[in-house]
Design a protein around this motif. Structure first.
Motif, mmCIF file in Angstrom:
data_model
loop_
_atom_site.group_PDB
_atom_site.id
_atom_site.type_symbol
_atom_site.label_atom_id
_atom_site.label_comp_id
_atom_site.label_asym_id
_atom_site.label_seq_id
_atom_site.Cartn_x
_atom_site.Cartn_y
_atom_site.Cartn_z
ATOM 1 N N CYS A 466 45.318 42.425 36.606
ATOM 2 C CA CYS A 466 44.561 43.687 36.523
ATOM 3 C C CYS A 466 45.111 44.629 35.455
ATOM 4 C CB CYS A 466 44.598 44.403 37.877
ATOM 5 S SG CYS A 466 43.776 43.515 39.208
ATOM 6 N N ASP A 468 44.872 44.699 32.213
ATOM 7 C CA ASP A 468 43.903 45.147 31.207
ATOM 8 C C ASP A 468 42.927 46.163 31.781
ATOM 9 O OD1 ASP A 468 42.886 43.004 32.801
ATOM 10 O OD2 ASP A 468 41.179 42.868 31.437
ATOM 11 N N ILE A 469 42.598 46.043 33.077
ATOM 12 C CA ILE A 469 41.707 47.007 33.724
ATOM 13 C C ILE A 469 42.378 48.372 33.794
ATOM 14 C CG2 ILE A 469 40.431 47.559 35.833
ATOM 15 C CD1 ILE A 469 40.385 44.577 36.474
ATOM 16 N N LEU A 488 33.483 49.539 38.171
ATOM 17 C CA LEU A 488 34.032 48.284 37.666
ATOM 18 C C LEU A 488 32.994 47.181 37.812
ATOM 19 C CD1 LEU A 488 37.605 48.457 39.265
ATOM 20 C CD2 LEU A 488 36.860 49.326 37.034
ATOM 21 N N GLU A 492 35.807 42.364 37.897
ATOM 22 C CA GLU A 492 36.937 43.295 37.982
ATOM 23 C C GLU A 492 37.186 43.719 39.418
ATOM 24 O OE1 GLU A 492 36.622 45.357 33.543
ATOM 25 O OE2 GLU A 492 35.496 46.192 35.231
ATOM 26 N N ASN A 522 36.455 36.821 33.320
ATOM 27 C CA ASN A 522 37.022 37.252 34.598
ATOM 28 C C ASN A 522 37.395 36.055 35.470
ATOM 29 O OD1 ASN A 522 37.182 40.223 35.161
ATOM 30 N ND2 ASN A 522 35.092 40.152 34.369
#
Length: 602
Positions: A466, A468-469, A488, A492, A522
């Motif tokens: 996570c 990069d989120i 999201l 995500e 993803n």
């Protein structure tokens, strides 16, 4: 039926707690206010009598009592308004407490119900049942109940007053009231008595379908399925229209009769007065009859008002009773039974032994005598067509439902003999439809373990791929997500759900279509997160994308609630059965997808 009605009223008062005393006080004051509100009519009649007698004597100065009667009328009217105001304050305070307690009781009970209950009952429907029905009860207790009490007191006072002056004219006023009661019973009794329950059901269904339709609008617009998707919502609207218009049509004749009868008192009153006048002689007797007629002319509208109040209050009483019954239906749902002597599992192995299960109200079995073992630290995958029983089997491990026959055990202990909190500590469940709270990303992940530190949350988020989120969000872990915040994507959301599961660190992991809404990028990130999440864990994995389960220790192929095939990936391919056919179809779809992407690059 009467016992049921009394029970519903008792339930209303029970929700008020000690505040029910205010409801009783408010009703008593409303009755007193009603009596006071009728006395000004008597005073007005006395004023008119005094003036007429003075004019008949030719000396207006003899009307000495008119002013006193007028002031008495003002005092009674003001007292009636003041007492009614105090009554409404009492009933409103009790009503607010009742509605609050109804909502609290229902919500507190709902959280004790198994998760399977919520898959059978839509959130929009539950919201309407709890919130709207509590509001209906509040409105009834605050306004209609004191009015109904006043309407019940009024007939006694009316009967006394209408027979006080002339019993013959009193009967003329009483007959229309009696006939109007018959019409009122036709509207409120018989099949119509059940109308309110059906009406509320239709409203709840329409509300549920509206919520589902609005939530699905993005999908509807993408696939241009507006007419098809509107079908269920339209059917719910038509069902509601059928009940509402049907009730209106049933009531049109009784309501017309009720209105005409109440307003037709003069049809009896005038002929009777004429008959009485034709049989008397003498000025005094003539004046008395005319004065009595004036009194009944003034008082007749009061009778009509009284009956209308009874009609509207009776309708609201039906609605309030139905509202309490519908909330009670939720409260009658039983939580799963807690074990009297809880046991602790020896390990994280999962065993299904001759398990059968049917959903509430279903005729067919969702699972039919299935048995399999998931050894501690191993991964078992469930595959099959939609509705074959895969997700049902997975939902029995954390006791979303209880089996009807057979048993599901963890570490040699039947899940029904494991204390609920202990069971939830041992199982992490990642749904295909992940829900995030309207809160920060930090608190969304911490939902798995509220006492976790920020560093532990960040570590779990990194292991769930996570980073990069979090890096692209304006406030990182402190970013608000959900309604009013950042949204999201489906993939995500899945990674955040995996971060929750990693943070929880439960020994048993249930993955239900965890890559269902993920794109290629993803899905790759989710697969990396799987490796961390499932390390040294007992895993039950449900998947349509067969590439995610090739390395499973055991694959179970479900069909019509039974296990049709079982074995490793290679063993099942060699059987040339259901799984082999599924794998070939999957490989064909992958080749087609790759080919299409190549064409696009060309």
């Amino acid at each position: 039926m009467d016992k049921q009605k009394n029970g519903e009223l008792s339930r209303m008062f029970s929700y008020a707690g000690n505040y029910h005393v205010l409801t009783i006080l408010g009703c008593v004051l409303s009755g007193i206010s009603t009596i006071f509100s009728m006395l000004p009519f008597v005073c007005i009649w006395l004023v008119i009598r005094d003036l007429i007698q003075a004019f008949a004597a030719g000396d207006i100065s003899r009307a000495t009592e008119s002013t006193r009667y007028a002031w008495i009328a003002v005092v009674f009217a003001a007292a009636s308004i003041l007492i009614y105001f105090i009554a409404l304050n009492c009933t409103h305070l009790a009503a607010f407490r009742t509605a609050t307690n109804m909502r609290k009781t229902a919500i507190h009970h709902i959280v004790t119900l198994p998760l399977g209950y919520f898959s059978q009952n839509a959130s929009g429907q539950l919201r309407k049942i709890i919130d709207d029905n509590a509001g209906l009860t509040e409105g009834f207790l605050a306004h209609q109940l004191p009015d109904l009490t006043g309407a019940a007191v009024m007939p006694v006072a009316v009967i006394v007053l209408i027979f006080l002056f002339d019993w013959r004219l009193g009967i003329c006023c009483l007959i229309p009231m009696g006939i109007s009661v018959i019409f009122l019973k036709q509207m409120m009794g018989g099949d119509n008595a059940q109308f309110m329950g059906k009406y509320m059901t239709a409203l709840e269904t329409m509300n549920k379908e509206a919520v589902e339709y609005i939530r699905g609008i993005p999908v509807v617009k993408v696939f241009q399925q507006t007419i098809y998707s509107f079908k269920n919502f339209h059917a719910a609207i038509e069902e509601y229209e059928k009940f509402a218009s049907g009730y209106a049509l049933k009531c049109r004749i009784p309501l017309t009769g009720f209105t005409v009868t109440l307003n037709g008192t003069f049809v009896l009153l005038i002929p009777v007065v004429m008959f009485i006048l034709s049989g008397i002689s003498g000025q005094a007797a003539y004046e008395n009859v005319v004065l009595d007629f004036l009194f009944y002319s003034l008082f007749t509208p009061v009778c009509a008002t009284m009956m209308n109040r009874i009609m509207f209050a009776s309708e609201q009483l039906m609605a309030a009773k139905s509202a309490v019954s519908r909330v009670d239906e939720i409260l009658q749902e039983k939580p799963l039974k807690e074990p009297e002597h809880p046991m602790i599992p020896a390990d994280a192995s999962v065993v299904f032994s001759d398990v059968s299960f049917s959903y509430p109200g279903a005729k067919e079995k969702a699972l039919d005598h299935i048995s399999f073992v998931v050894p501690a630290g191993k991964t078992v995958a469930l595959v099959g067509a939609s509705g074959s029983g895969k997700s049902t089997a997975a939902s029995l491990i954390p006791r979303f439902y209880d089996v009807q026959s057979g048993s599901v055990t963890i570490g040699g202990v039947d899940v029904r003999n494991i204390e609920k909190r202990e069971l939830m500590k041992r199982v992490a469940f990642v749904f295909q439809n992940t829900r995030l709270f309207k809160d920060t990303l930090l608190n969304n992940i911490k939902a798995a373990r509220p006492d976790a530190t920020r560093e532990e949350v960040m570590k779990a988020a990194n292991e769930a791929q996570c980073k990069d989120i979090i890096d692209r969000l304006p406030d990182g872990l402190d970013t608000l997500v959900g309604t009013g915040g950042t949204y999201l994507s489906g993939g995500e959301n899945q990674r955040i759900a995996l971060a929750r599961a990693i943070l929880k660190d439960a020994p048993i992991i249930v993955l239900d279509e965890a890559t269902a809404f993920a794109d290629a990028e993803n899905e790759h990130q989710i697969q990396l997160a799987f490796e961390r999440l499932t390390q040294n864990k007992t895993v039950l994995m449900i998947a349509h994308r067969l590439s995610t389960i090739q390395d499973a220790d055991l694959i179970l192929v479900f069909k019509d609630g039974q296990i049709a095939e079982r074995g490793t990936h290679e063993e099942l391919l060699n059987l040339n059965g259901i799984y082999s056919s599924m794998w070939k179809d999957y490989q064909t779809s992958i080749a087609w997808k790759v080919g299409k992407e190549g064409e696009q690059h060309d």
